[in-house]
Motif scaffolding. Sequence first.
Motif, short mmCIF file in Angstrom:
data_model
loop_
_atom_site.label_atom_id
_atom_site.label_comp_id
_atom_site.label_asym_id
_atom_site.label_seq_id
_atom_site.Cartn_x
_atom_site.Cartn_y
_atom_site.Cartn_z
N ALA A 50 0.32 -0.98 0.00
CA ALA A 50 -0.02 -0.03 0.30
C ALA A 50 0.81 0.93 -0.17
O ALA A 50 1.99 1.22 0.51
CB ALA A 50 -0.90 0.16 1.18
N GLY A 51 0.34 2.28 -0.72
CA GLY A 51 0.74 3.73 -1.06
C GLY A 51 2.87 3.66 -1.54
O GLY A 51 2.94 4.24 -2.44
N TRP A 52 3.21 2.46 -2.39
CA TRP A 52 4.15 2.14 -3.12
C TRP A 52 3.62 2.95 -4.59
O TRP A 52 4.92 3.77 -4.91
CB TRP A 52 4.36 0.98 -3.30
CG TRP A 52 5.25 -0.11 -2.61
CD1 TRP A 52 5.04 0.28 -1.20
CD2 TRP A 52 6.19 -0.93 -2.54
NE1 TRP A 52 5.90 -0.65 -0.07
CE2 TRP A 52 6.29 -1.52 -0.90
CE3 TRP A 52 5.94 -1.92 -3.37
CZ2 TRP A 52 6.76 -2.78 -0.84
CZ3 TRP A 52 7.19 -3.05 -3.54
CH2 TRP A 52 7.60 -3.64 -2.14
N ALA A 53 2.78 2.40 -5.22
CA ALA A 53 2.82 3.57 -5.87
C ALA A 53 2.53 5.54 -6.21
O ALA A 53 3.35 5.69 -6.85
CB ALA A 53 1.03 3.50 -7.32
N GLU A 54 2.14 5.69 -5.16
CA GLU A 54 2.29 7.31 -4.34
C GLU A 54 3.74 7.10 -4.47
O GLU A 54 4.21 8.58 -5.27
CB GLU A 54 1.76 7.27 -3.33
CG GLU A 54 -0.13 7.58 -4.25
CD GLU A 54 -0.62 5.69 -3.67
OE1 GLU A 54 0.43 5.04 -3.21
OE2 GLU A 54 -1.75 5.76 -3.97
N ALA A 55 4.59 6.46 -4.17
CA ALA A 55 5.80 6.62 -3.28
C ALA A 55 6.69 6.48 -4.64
O ALA A 55 7.43 8.32 -5.21
CB ALA A 55 6.00 6.32 -2.11
N ALA A 56 6.46 5.90 -5.14
CA ALA A 56 7.34 5.48 -6.50
C ALA A 56 6.87 7.36 -8.00
O ALA A 56 7.89 7.28 -8.41
CB ALA A 56 7.25 4.46 -7.94
N ALA A 57 5.70 7.35 -7.82
CA ALA A 57 5.68 8.48 -8.07
C ALA A 57 5.98 9.67 -8.13
O ALA A 57 6.43 10.75 -8.40
CB ALA A 57 4.30 8.91 -8.77
N ALA A 58 6.51 9.44 -6.23
CA ALA A 58 6.87 11.00 -5.98
C ALA A 58 8.23 11.25 -6.11
O ALA A 58 8.89 11.97 -5.44
CB ALA A 58 6.57 10.95 -4.99
N PHE A 59 9.15 10.03 -6.77
CA PHE A 59 10.65 9.60 -6.68
C PHE A 59 10.65 10.65 -7.29
O PHE A 59 10.63 10.55 -8.58
CB PHE A 59 10.47 8.30 -6.42
CG PHE A 59 12.34 7.78 -6.55
CD1 PHE A 59 13.36 8.09 -4.65
CD2 PHE A 59 13.28 7.46 -7.84
CE1 PHE A 59 14.54 8.22 -5.19
CE2 PHE A 59 13.87 7.36 -7.28
CZ PHE A 59 15.09 7.37 -6.82
#
Length: 80
Positions: A50-59
Amino acid sequence: MVRAKLVKIGNSRGVRLAKPMLEVAGLADEVEIEVAPGVLTIRPLAQPRAGWAEAAAAFQPEGLIDEMTATRFDDEEWSW
């Protein structure tokens, strides 16, 4: 706090939970249940990613990834 009765479901028992309670608790179709003497704890099913997609997009990878360099395979063996 809400009082509820255990209802018979075959050889088992169940508890009816009102929709507003489920929404506040964030419970969906599948849950995790932890059992201790006198206590049942019901939690939403763990979402390990959970939250990995958002974290990757913000990286912002700037400066962290090396430039592409050709390898011996690229130079000697690869062909189109």
